[in-house]
Design an enzyme around this catalytic site. Structure first.
Site, PDB file in Angstrom:
ATOM      1  N   ARG A  58       0.863  -1.182   0.000  1.00 55.76           N
ATOM      2  CA  ARG A  58       0.000   0.000   0.000  1.00 55.76           C
ATOM      3  C   ARG A  58       0.905   1.240   0.000  1.00 55.76           C
ATOM      4  O   ARG A  58       1.294   1.762   1.026  1.00 55.76           O
ATOM      5  CB  ARG A  58      -0.911   0.004   1.234  1.00 55.76           C
ATOM      6  CG  ARG A  58      -1.787   1.255   1.364  1.00 55.76           C
ATOM      7  CD  ARG A  58      -2.829   1.363   0.294  1.00 55.76           C
ATOM      8  NE  ARG A  58      -3.786   0.263   0.379  1.00 55.76           N
ATOM      9  CZ  ARG A  58      -4.767   0.061  -0.512  1.00 55.76           C
ATOM     10  NH1 ARG A  58      -4.885   0.887  -1.555  1.00 55.76           N
ATOM     11  NH2 ARG A  58      -5.585  -0.965  -0.390  1.00 55.76           N
ATOM     12  N   GLN A  69      -8.019  -8.146  -9.320  1.00 56.24           N
ATOM     13  CA  GLN A  69      -7.975  -6.719  -9.633  1.00 56.24           C
ATOM     14  C   GLN A  69      -6.526  -6.257  -9.763  1.00 56.24           C
ATOM     15  O   GLN A  69      -5.662  -6.641  -8.988  1.00 56.24           O
ATOM     16  CB  GLN A  69      -8.667  -5.916  -8.535  1.00 56.24           C
ATOM     17  CG  GLN A  69      -8.532  -4.413  -8.709  1.00 56.24           C
ATOM     18  CD  GLN A  69      -9.533  -3.627  -7.912  1.00 56.24           C
ATOM     19  OE1 GLN A  69     -10.730  -3.793  -8.077  1.00 56.24           O
ATOM     20  NE2 GLN A  69      -9.046  -2.758  -7.026  1.00 56.24           N
ATOM     21  N   ARG A  81       2.123  -6.833  -9.445  1.00 54.38           N
ATOM     22  CA  ARG A  81       2.424  -6.205  -8.157  1.00 54.38           C
ATOM     23  C   ARG A  81       2.483  -7.196  -7.003  1.00 54.38           C
ATOM     24  O   ARG A  81       2.909  -6.850  -5.898  1.00 54.38           O
ATOM     25  CB  ARG A  81       1.398  -5.112  -7.839  1.00 54.38           C
ATOM     26  CG  ARG A  81      -0.005  -5.664  -7.630  1.00 54.38           C
ATOM     27  CD  ARG A  81      -1.025  -4.592  -7.319  1.00 54.38           C
ATOM     28  NE  ARG A  81      -2.324  -5.203  -7.026  1.00 54.38           N
ATOM     29  CZ  ARG A  81      -3.220  -4.700  -6.200  1.00 54.38           C
ATOM     30  NH1 ARG A  81      -2.958  -3.570  -5.563  1.00 54.38           N
ATOM     31  NH2 ARG A  81      -4.364  -5.318  -5.995  1.00 54.38           N
ATOM     32  N   HIS A 141       1.133   2.864 -10.221  1.00 59.71           N
ATOM     33  CA  HIS A 141       0.195   3.354  -9.195  1.00 59.71           C
ATOM     34  C   HIS A 141       0.973   4.209  -8.191  1.00 59.71           C
ATOM     35  O   HIS A 141       1.099   3.867  -7.009  1.00 59.71           O
ATOM     36  CB  HIS A 141      -0.452   2.152  -8.498  1.00 59.71           C
ATOM     37  CG  HIS A 141      -1.756   2.451  -7.832  1.00 59.71           C
ATOM     38  ND1 HIS A 141      -1.927   3.511  -6.973  1.00 59.71           N
ATOM     39  CD2 HIS A 141      -2.952   1.820  -7.900  1.00 59.71           C
ATOM     40  CE1 HIS A 141      -3.167   3.506  -6.525  1.00 59.71           C
ATOM     41  NE2 HIS A 141      -3.812   2.488  -7.083  1.00 59.71           N
ATOM     42  N   ASP A 150      -7.571  19.483  -7.694  1.00 58.09           N
ATOM     43  CA  ASP A 150      -7.241  19.167  -6.311  1.00 58.09           C
ATOM     44  C   ASP A 150      -7.936  17.871  -5.897  1.00 58.09           C
ATOM     45  O   ASP A 150      -8.701  17.281  -6.659  1.00 58.09           O
ATOM     46  CB  ASP A 150      -7.630  20.315  -5.373  1.00 58.09           C
ATOM     47  CG  ASP A 150      -9.135  20.586  -5.372  1.00 58.09           C
ATOM     48  OD1 ASP A 150      -9.926  19.643  -5.170  1.00 58.09           O
ATOM     49  OD2 ASP A 150      -9.533  21.757  -5.572  1.00 58.09           O
ATOM     50  N   GLU A 193      -1.250   8.558 -11.434  1.00 57.85           N
ATOM     51  CA  GLU A 193      -0.925   7.234 -11.944  1.00 57.85           C
ATOM     52  C   GLU A 193      -0.946   7.213 -13.476  1.00 57.85           C
ATOM     53  O   GLU A 193      -2.012   7.055 -14.081  1.00 57.85           O
ATOM     54  CB  GLU A 193      -1.936   6.222 -11.413  1.00 57.85           C
ATOM     55  CG  GLU A 193      -2.182   6.320  -9.913  1.00 57.85           C
ATOM     56  CD  GLU A 193      -3.426   5.557  -9.484  1.00 57.85           C
ATOM     57  OE1 GLU A 193      -3.786   4.572 -10.144  1.00 57.85           O
ATOM     58  OE2 GLU A 193      -4.055   5.970  -8.500  1.00 57.85           O
TER      59      GLU A 193
END
Length: 293
Positions: free
Chosen positions: A60, A83, A88, A162, A205, A267
């Site tokens: 994370r 997913q 990763r 990511h 933002d 990303e």
């Protein structure tokens, strides 16, 4: 020494002081430290204090590599995949040091399914990934090389970095995204999520829950906050995702309660549609992060 091997990965050290750390697991960059204006090394990436760094779960934070699908799989070739695919959460092989001089230090990791039964069980396409991480005085470059090793079949895939940028979420701004078409994944229905919107802000933002996929983006972005910032420059990534969960982040199990206040995810990827790579061909997706003082 420009590189140091640890139990969990490789540590890069630039002659002028900056460092970067890459795990074998996921080939995830979990740290990039560059000096601030007064010469103190500062961490530029965000990793949750509750992230799993032992190879049991995707990390994370940092820069996870997303391949061959982004989000829930939609392509028939990806029907068995979790997913964000498998890149990763597989252990990559450290291949070599590919650069070591005053300009910088670079290393290559590879993921080859021919020696990985877990990948073969869920994904039948033939491919090989090489991932090169390049550390220089004020930059960090990540290059994902995808090779279609099939003699006859095209390889269709998505890819994305990511990237969790350490920044104050309440004051960070991203540009230039104005006038781009984007898909708002925070909408409550599938129908609403599938309807494109047009960005009207000169600076984007993340003061509210944000999960926006910008299509056919310029490939160069400024991520700026008071007293700091990064330039994100990309190659062959036609899309970019801007994400911050705000209070929704409290529902993320491996994120500290207020973790969302400390980062923005910008990303770069190819995630609207698929790259179609012919047999024996190669594709490169690149991200270059540069410190803006």
């Amino acid at each position: 020494m420009p590189t140091e091997t640890t139990e969990r990965g490789i540590l890069l050290k630039h002659p002028s002081g900056p460092t970067a750390e890459i795990l074998y697991y996921g080939a995830t960059v979990i740290s990039w430290k560059v000096a601030d204006p007064v010469g103190q090394l500062q961490e530029r990436l965000f990793v949750s204090s509750k992230a799993y760094l032992d190879g049991s779960k995707p990390v994370r934070g940092g820069i996870p590599v997303i391949f061959p699908c982004f989000g829930p799989p939609t392509h028939p070739d990806h029907s068995k995949l979790p997913q964000h695919g498998f890149a990763r959460n597989e252990t990559w092989k450290f291949d070599s040091v590919v650069m070591d001089n005053q300009a910088g230090v670079a290393v290559r990791f590879v993921l080859d399914p021919t020696a990985n039964e877990q990948i073969q069980a869920i994904y039948s396409k033939k491919f090989r990934l090489a991932y090169v991480v390049i550390l220089s005085a004020h930059q960090l470059a990540t290059d994902l090389h995808v090779e279609n090793t099939s003699p006859t079949e095209a390889l269709e895939f998505q890819a994305l970095f990511h990237t969790y940028i350490r920044a104050p979420a309440d004051s960070v701004k991203v540009s230039p995204l104005q006038s781009l078409q984007y898909y708002d994944k925070t909408e409550s229905t599938d129908q609403a999520r599938a309807v494109p919107k047009t960005e009207d802000r000169t600076e984007v933002d993340v003061k509210t829950f944000t999960d926006s996929v910008y299509e056919n983006a310029p490939g160069k972005y400024h991520v700026i906050w008071p007293n700091g910032g990064l330039e994100v420059k990309t190659k062959n990534f036609k899309d970019v995702v801007v994400w911050n969960p705000q209070e929704e982040g409290r529902k993320i199990g491996d994120m500290e309660t207020d973790g969302w206040k400390q980062y923005i995810c910008v990303e770069p990827g190819y995630v609207r549609g698929f790259v179609s790579l012919e047999p024996h061909k190669q594709w490169l997706g690149q991200q270059v992060l540069t410190v803006v003082q």
